[in-house]
Design a protein around this motif. Structure first.
Motif, PDB file in Angstrom:
ATOM      1  N   TRP A   1     -56.389  -8.122 -75.692  1.00 28.65           N
ATOM      2  CA  TRP A   1     -55.401  -8.661 -74.669  1.00 28.65           C
ATOM      3  C   TRP A   1     -55.063 -10.167 -75.053  1.00 28.65           C
ATOM      4  O   TRP A   1     -53.864 -10.546 -75.084  1.00 28.65           O
ATOM      5  CB  TRP A   1     -55.704  -8.461 -73.167  1.00 28.65           C
ATOM      6  CG  TRP A   1     -55.736  -7.346 -72.745  1.00 28.65           C
ATOM      7  CD1 TRP A   1     -56.780  -6.640 -71.946  1.00 28.65           C
ATOM      8  CD2 TRP A   1     -54.801  -5.991 -72.620  1.00 28.65           C
ATOM      9  NE1 TRP A   1     -56.501  -5.373 -71.777  1.00 28.65           N
ATOM     10  CE2 TRP A   1     -55.473  -5.317 -72.212  1.00 28.65           C
ATOM     11  CE3 TRP A   1     -53.384  -6.048 -73.368  1.00 28.65           C
ATOM     12  CZ2 TRP A   1     -54.709  -3.838 -72.021  1.00 28.65           C
ATOM     13  CZ3 TRP A   1     -52.750  -4.861 -73.166  1.00 28.65           C
ATOM     14  CH2 TRP A   1     -53.253  -3.772 -72.489  1.00 28.65           C
ATOM     15  N   LEU A   2     -56.232 -10.867 -75.459  1.00 28.87           N
ATOM     16  CA  LEU A   2     -55.962 -12.161 -75.602  1.00 28.87           C
ATOM     17  C   LEU A   2     -54.987 -12.374 -77.007  1.00 28.87           C
ATOM     18  O   LEU A   2     -54.205 -13.340 -76.855  1.00 28.87           O
ATOM     19  CB  LEU A   2     -57.352 -12.754 -76.046  1.00 28.87           C
ATOM     20  CG  LEU A   2     -58.205 -12.803 -74.954  1.00 28.87           C
ATOM     21  CD1 LEU A   2     -59.605 -13.563 -75.207  1.00 28.87           C
ATOM     22  CD2 LEU A   2     -57.634 -13.413 -73.515  1.00 28.87           C
ATOM     23  N   ASP A   3     -55.181 -11.525 -78.045  1.00 28.98           N
ATOM     24  CA  ASP A   3     -54.242 -11.733 -79.117  1.00 28.98           C
ATOM     25  C   ASP A   3     -52.769 -11.638 -78.742  1.00 28.98           C
ATOM     26  O   ASP A   3     -51.980 -12.244 -79.305  1.00 28.98           O
ATOM     27  CB  ASP A   3     -54.393 -10.787 -80.376  1.00 28.98           C
ATOM     28  CG  ASP A   3     -56.060 -11.085 -80.802  1.00 28.98           C
ATOM     29  OD1 ASP A   3     -56.299 -12.279 -80.511  1.00 28.98           O
ATOM     30  OD2 ASP A   3     -56.542 -10.342 -81.236  1.00 28.98           O
ATOM     31  N   VAL A   4     -52.341 -10.602 -77.831  1.00 30.15           N
ATOM     32  CA  VAL A   4     -51.055 -10.060 -77.559  1.00 30.15           C
ATOM     33  C   VAL A   4     -50.556 -11.512 -76.523  1.00 30.15           C
ATOM     34  O   VAL A   4     -49.363 -11.871 -76.882  1.00 30.15           O
ATOM     35  CB  VAL A   4     -50.936  -8.872 -76.746  1.00 30.15           C
ATOM     36  CG1 VAL A   4     -49.458  -8.659 -76.077  1.00 30.15           C
ATOM     37  CG2 VAL A   4     -51.606  -7.790 -77.632  1.00 30.15           C
ATOM     38  N   ILE A   5     -51.313 -12.052 -75.807  1.00 30.36           N
ATOM     39  CA  ILE A   5     -50.919 -12.946 -74.742  1.00 30.36           C
ATOM     40  C   ILE A   5     -50.738 -14.275 -75.650  1.00 30.36           C
ATOM     41  O   ILE A   5     -49.557 -14.823 -75.381  1.00 30.36           O
ATOM     42  CB  ILE A   5     -51.904 -13.324 -73.859  1.00 30.36           C
ATOM     43  CG1 ILE A   5     -52.218 -12.035 -72.691  1.00 30.36           C
ATOM     44  CG2 ILE A   5     -51.479 -14.600 -72.965  1.00 30.36           C
ATOM     45  CD1 ILE A   5     -53.426 -12.411 -71.818  1.00 30.36           C
ATOM     46  N   GLU A   6     -51.583 -14.552 -76.669  1.00 28.38           N
ATOM     47  CA  GLU A   6     -51.352 -15.747 -77.631  1.00 28.38           C
ATOM     48  C   GLU A   6     -49.835 -15.589 -78.288  1.00 28.38           C
ATOM     49  O   GLU A   6     -49.199 -16.537 -78.275  1.00 28.38           O
ATOM     50  CB  GLU A   6     -52.473 -15.785 -78.421  1.00 28.38           C
ATOM     51  CG  GLU A   6     -53.609 -16.295 -77.929  1.00 28.38           C
ATOM     52  CD  GLU A   6     -53.616 -17.790 -77.761  1.00 28.38           C
ATOM     53  OE1 GLU A   6     -52.840 -18.628 -78.242  1.00 28.38           O
ATOM     54  OE2 GLU A   6     -54.627 -18.447 -77.449  1.00 28.38           O
ATOM     55  N   ARG A   7     -49.485 -14.182 -78.617  1.00 27.64           N
ATOM     56  CA  ARG A   7     -48.368 -14.316 -79.438  1.00 27.64           C
ATOM     57  C   ARG A   7     -47.181 -14.600 -78.382  1.00 27.64           C
ATOM     58  O   ARG A   7     -46.058 -14.963 -78.900  1.00 27.64           O
ATOM     59  CB  ARG A   7     -48.349 -12.968 -80.164  1.00 27.64           C
ATOM     60  CG  ARG A   7     -49.120 -12.748 -81.346  1.00 27.64           C
ATOM     61  CD  ARG A   7     -48.734 -11.365 -81.975  1.00 27.64           C
ATOM     62  NE  ARG A   7     -49.053 -10.475 -81.492  1.00 27.64           N
ATOM     63  CZ  ARG A   7     -49.903  -9.481 -81.539  1.00 27.64           C
ATOM     64  NH1 ARG A   7     -51.240 -10.022 -81.987  1.00 27.64           N
ATOM     65  NH2 ARG A   7     -49.925  -8.454 -80.778  1.00 27.64           N
ATOM     66  N   ASP A   8     -47.049 -14.180 -77.106  1.00 26.06           N
ATOM     67  CA  ASP A   8     -46.061 -14.226 -76.368  1.00 26.06           C
ATOM     68  C   ASP A   8     -45.785 -15.556 -75.842  1.00 26.06           C
ATOM     69  O   ASP A   8     -44.905 -15.811 -75.065  1.00 26.06           O
ATOM     70  CB  ASP A   8     -46.292 -13.212 -75.168  1.00 26.06           C
ATOM     71  CG  ASP A   8     -45.973 -11.775 -75.536  1.00 26.06           C
ATOM     72  OD1 ASP A   8     -45.496 -11.691 -76.728  1.00 26.06           O
ATOM     73  OD2 ASP A   8     -46.257 -10.726 -74.785  1.00 26.06           O
TER      74      ASP A   8
ATOM     75  N   GLY B  91     -54.364  -4.528 -67.551  1.00 17.39           N
ATOM     76  CA  GLY B  91     -54.459  -5.101 -68.596  1.00 17.39           C
ATOM     77  C   GLY B  91     -53.226  -6.013 -68.591  1.00 17.39           C
ATOM     78  O   GLY B  91     -52.787  -6.726 -67.532  1.00 17.39           O
ATOM     79  N   TYR B  92     -52.524  -6.319 -69.545  1.00 16.59           N
ATOM     80  CA  TYR B  92     -51.290  -7.185 -69.785  1.00 16.59           C
ATOM     81  C   TYR B  92     -50.046  -6.463 -70.263  1.00 16.59           C
ATOM     82  O   TYR B  92     -50.155  -5.580 -71.002  1.00 16.59           O
ATOM     83  CB  TYR B  92     -51.598  -8.325 -70.869  1.00 16.59           C
ATOM     84  CG  TYR B  92     -50.747  -9.182 -71.351  1.00 16.59           C
ATOM     85  CD1 TYR B  92     -50.016 -10.000 -70.327  1.00 16.59           C
ATOM     86  CD2 TYR B  92     -50.249  -8.916 -72.484  1.00 16.59           C
ATOM     87  CE1 TYR B  92     -48.758 -10.768 -70.817  1.00 16.59           C
ATOM     88  CE2 TYR B  92     -48.755  -9.790 -72.893  1.00 16.59           C
ATOM     89  CZ  TYR B  92     -48.466 -10.534 -72.017  1.00 16.59           C
ATOM     90  OH  TYR B  92     -47.286 -11.181 -72.468  1.00 16.59           O
ATOM     91  N   CYS B  93     -48.955  -6.869 -69.467  1.00 11.04           N
ATOM     92  CA  CYS B  93     -47.564  -6.353 -69.833  1.00 11.04           C
ATOM     93  C   CYS B  93     -46.728  -7.621 -70.153  1.00 11.04           C
ATOM     94  O   CYS B  93     -46.879  -8.453 -69.354  1.00 11.04           O
ATOM     95  CB  CYS B  93     -47.161  -5.601 -68.725  1.00 11.04           C
ATOM     96  SG  CYS B  93     -45.452  -5.166 -69.130  1.00 11.04           S
ATOM     97  N   GLN B  94     -45.955  -7.530 -71.252  1.00 10.39           N
ATOM     98  CA  GLN B  94     -45.138  -8.612 -71.844  1.00 10.39           C
ATOM     99  C   GLN B  94     -44.216  -9.197 -70.487  1.00 10.39           C
ATOM    100  O   GLN B  94     -43.889 -10.186 -70.545  1.00 10.39           O
ATOM    101  CB  GLN B  94     -44.132  -8.421 -73.008  1.00 10.39           C
ATOM    102  CG  GLN B  94     -45.203  -7.992 -74.026  1.00 10.39           C
ATOM    103  CD  GLN B  94     -44.158  -7.689 -75.336  1.00 10.39           C
ATOM    104  OE1 GLN B  94     -43.045  -7.067 -75.190  1.00 10.39           O
ATOM    105  NE2 GLN B  94     -44.552  -8.155 -76.542  1.00 10.39           N
ATOM    106  N   ALA B  95     -43.896  -8.323 -69.678  1.00 14.21           N
ATOM    107  CA  ALA B  95     -42.928  -8.836 -68.443  1.00 14.21           C
ATOM    108  C   ALA B  95     -43.601  -9.583 -67.665  1.00 14.21           C
ATOM    109  O   ALA B  95     -42.811 -10.122 -66.675  1.00 14.21           O
ATOM    110  CB  ALA B  95     -42.150  -7.473 -67.709  1.00 14.21           C
ATOM    111  N   GLN B  96     -44.842  -9.753 -67.750  1.00 16.08           N
ATOM    112  CA  GLN B  96     -45.560 -10.500 -66.469  1.00 16.08           C
ATOM    113  C   GLN B  96     -45.642 -12.053 -67.018  1.00 16.08           C
ATOM    114  O   GLN B  96     -45.596 -12.696 -66.355  1.00 16.08           O
ATOM    115  CB  GLN B  96     -46.959 -10.001 -66.598  1.00 16.08           C
ATOM    116  CG  GLN B  96     -47.344  -8.610 -65.798  1.00 16.08           C
ATOM    117  CD  GLN B  96     -48.847  -8.272 -65.970  1.00 16.08           C
ATOM    118  OE1 GLN B  96     -49.436  -8.567 -67.002  1.00 16.08           O
ATOM    119  NE2 GLN B  96     -49.372  -7.851 -64.791  1.00 16.08           N
TER     120      GLN B  96
ATOM    121  N   CYS C 176     -38.662  -8.444 -64.741  1.00 19.03           N
ATOM    122  CA  CYS C 176     -38.901  -9.864 -64.917  1.00 19.03           C
ATOM    123  C   CYS C 176     -38.259 -10.379 -63.762  1.00 19.03           C
ATOM    124  O   CYS C 176     -38.282 -11.459 -63.734  1.00 19.03           O
ATOM    125  CB  CYS C 176     -38.139 -10.119 -66.217  1.00 19.03           C
ATOM    126  SG  CYS C 176     -38.997  -9.566 -67.462  1.00 19.03           S
ATOM    127  N   ALA C 177     -37.802  -9.447 -62.787  1.00 21.53           N
ATOM    128  CA  ALA C 177     -37.319  -9.956 -61.399  1.00 21.53           C
ATOM    129  C   ALA C 177     -36.067 -10.930 -61.875  1.00 21.53           C
ATOM    130  O   ALA C 177     -35.684 -12.049 -61.127  1.00 21.53           O
ATOM    131  CB  ALA C 177     -38.098 -10.685 -60.607  1.00 21.53           C
TER     132      ALA C 177
END
Length: 420
Positions: free
Chosen positions: A62-69, A106-111, A189-190
Motif C-alpha cells: 500500500w505504501l508504494d501506491v500511496i506514494e504514487r498518488d 486497505g487503500y483506494c485511490q478515491a480516498q 470523491c464526494a
C-alpha cells in the motif's frame, strides 16, 4: 453552538441543518466538520491511537501506491504543490494509518482527495478520524475491493432519476449507459474533483450534516440540468457525446448559489433512498447472488451518528444546590411549614415568656450556589422586623450566635474592647 453541541443536536437539530445549508463560516468549518461527523468523539474514545498507527511501518504494497498518488491530489494547492512538503507528508500519514486501521479494506485511490480536503481544514489526527467516519458511517463499502456498494448506489441513483427527470432517465436507458460510467467519481470523491471549490465546500457542509442524501441530490440535479430537456438530448446522439456532456458540465449548473438552491429544494428523502436500496438489493441477490462485502449500515447524517455513538459525558458529582436553615422542616416531612410572619410572632411570644428577646432568623437567608457546583459565601439579609429600640444591647449580645453574627458586628465589638 459548538460549545453546547449535545444540547443543540438534541433540541435544535433543524437549526443546525439550516446553518449548514447557508454555509459554515470558513474559520469554523474544520471544527464543525469534526463535530458533525463524530470524528471528535472518535478522537476522544481512542487517545493515542493515531500516533500508534503513525509510528507503525505499514504494508509495503500500500505504501508504494500511496506514494504514487500523492502529487495528483490538488497539485495547484499551496499545501500539496511541493513534492515532499508538509501537505503531502500529512496526506501520506493519514492514508497509511487508515490501511493499518482497516487492513481488510486497505487503500483506494478515491480516498486520497477526500483526505486532502480534510487536511486543508484540520490537523492530520483529526483528518484521520473524519476519514474513518466517512468510510464507515457515511459511505460504508465504497472503498472495498470490488466496489459493490458504489454499484448498488448507482442503481439507486438511476431509479430515483426516473422520478426526478424522466427525460434524462429515458435517454440514458436508450443509450444503455451504465451509471458507473459517470457517477463513480462523483460519489466516491464526494464531488471534490468535479465541482468548483466554493461549491465543493457548500456540498460538504450539507453532506456532513444530512448524510449521503446530499450526494444523491447533487447527482440528480446535475443529470437533470445536463440531460433533462429535449433540446439537450438532441445534442447527445450517441454514448460518447452523452458521457462527454456529463464529464464537462456547464459552469452555470455547478455555480454555488444555483446548485445549493436546487439541492435543498429537490424532494429526495432518506426514506426514499432506503426503500430503493432494499429494492435494488433484492434484485442484486436474484441476479448476482449475495454481496461479498458486508459493510455496516449507512447512517444518514450527524443526528443519526450522534444517536448511535453518543460522546463521553463527565460523571455528575453530588453537590447540594440549596441549603435550608437549621429549624426548617425537611422536604420529605409531613409537617407543613407555617408562613414566615406567623412563625416570627410565635417565636417572639416564646421569647417574651422566657424574658428574652432574640432576633429571629431571616426567612430569606439562603446559600447562593454557583452553576459549577461551588458554593458561594452565604449572604446575610437583615429581617424587616427589627428589634425594639428600648431593648438593651447587653441582652441581645449573648443570644446572637457566632454563626449568625455579621462581620460588621464583630469589628465593632473588637473596637469597643480595644477602647475599654
Amino acid at each position: 453552538m459548538l460549545n453546547n453541541w449535545d444540547k443543540w443536536m438534541a433540541k435544535k437539530h433543524k437549526k443546525i441543518r439550516l446553518r449548514c445549508q447557508k454555509g459554515i463560516p470558513p474559520s469554523l468549518r474544520g471544527r464543525a466538520w469534526q463535530y458533525l461527523s463524530g470524528g471528535k468523539v472518535k478522537l476522544q474514545q481512542n487517545p493515542g491511537k493515531f500516533d500508534e498507527l503513525d509510528m507503525s511501518p505499514g504494508d509495503p504494497k500500500w505504501l508504494d501506491v500511496i506514494e504514487r498518488d500523492l502529487h495528483r491530489q490538488f497539485p495547484f494547492h499551496e499545501m500539496f504543490v511541493s513534492r515532499g512538503g508538509h501537505g503531502q507528508q500529512d496526506l501520506f500519514r493519514v492514508l497509511k494509518a487508515y490501511t493499518l486501521y482497516r487492513p481488510e479494506e486497505g487503500y483506494c485511490q478515491a480516498q486520497a482527495p477526500i483526505a486532502a480536503v480534510l487536511l486543508m481544514h484540520m490537523p492530520a489526527e483529526q483528518a484521520f478520524w473524519c476519514l474513518v467516519q466517512i468510510c464507515e458511517k457515511y459511505l460504508p463499502g465504497y472503498y472495498s475491493e470490488k466496489l459493490e456498494a458504489i454499484q448498488l448506489d448507482g442503481e439507486i441513483l438511476f431509479s430515483l432519476l426516473q422520478k426526478v427527470s424522466p427525460v434524462a432517465h429515458k435517454h440514458l436507458s436508450r443509450q444503455k449507459i451504465d451509471p458507473l460510467l459517470y457517477m463513480t467519481e462523483w460519489f466516491m470523491c464526494a464531488f471534490s474533483r468535479t465541482l468548483p471549490w466554493s461549491s465543493v465546500l457548500r456540498v460538504w457542509d450539507m453532506f456532513f450534516c444530512e448524510g449521503v442524501k446530499i450526494i444523491f441530490r447533487v447527482g440528480l440535479v446535475l443529470l437533470k440540468h445536463a440531460l433533462g430537456s429535449p433540446e439537450k438530448v438532441k445534442a447527445c446522439q450517441g454514448q460518447y457525446e452523452t458521457i462527454e456532456r456529463l464529464r464537462s458540465l456547464s459552469p452555470k449548473i455547478m455555480q454555488e448559489a444555483f446548485l445549493v438552491q436546487e439541492v435543498v429544494e429537490l424532494p429526495v428523502t432518506e426514506r426514499q433512498i432506503e426503500r430503493e436500496h432494499l429494492i435494488q438489493l433484492r434484485r442484486w441477490q436474484e441476479t448476482r447472488g449475495e454481496l461479498q462485502c458486508r459493510s455496516p449500515p449507512r447512517l444518514h447524517g450527524a443526528k443519526a451518528i450522534l444517536d448511535a455513538e453518543p460522546g463521553p459525558r463527565p460523571a455528575l458529582q453530588p453537590s447540594p444546590s440549596i441549603r435550608l436553615p437549621l429549624d426548617a422542616p425537611l422536604p420529605g416531612s409531613k409537617a407543613k411549614p407555617k408562613p414566615p410572619k406567623q412563625a416570627q410572632k410565635e417565636q417572639r411570644k416564646q421569647m417574651k415568656g422566657r424574658g428574652q428577646l432574640e432576633k429571629p432568623p431571616a426567612p430569606n437567608q439562603a446559600m447562593v450556589v454557583a452553576a459549577a457546583g461551588d458554593a458561594c459565601p452565604p449572604q446575610h439579609v437583615p429581617p424587616k422586623d427589627s428589634a425594639p429600640k428600648d431593648s438593651a444591647p447587653q441582652d441581645l449580645a449573648p443570644q446572637v450566635s457566632a454563626h449568625h453574627r455579621s462581620q460588621e458586628s464583630l469589628t465593632s465589638q473588637e473596637s469597643e474592647d480595644t477602647y475599654l
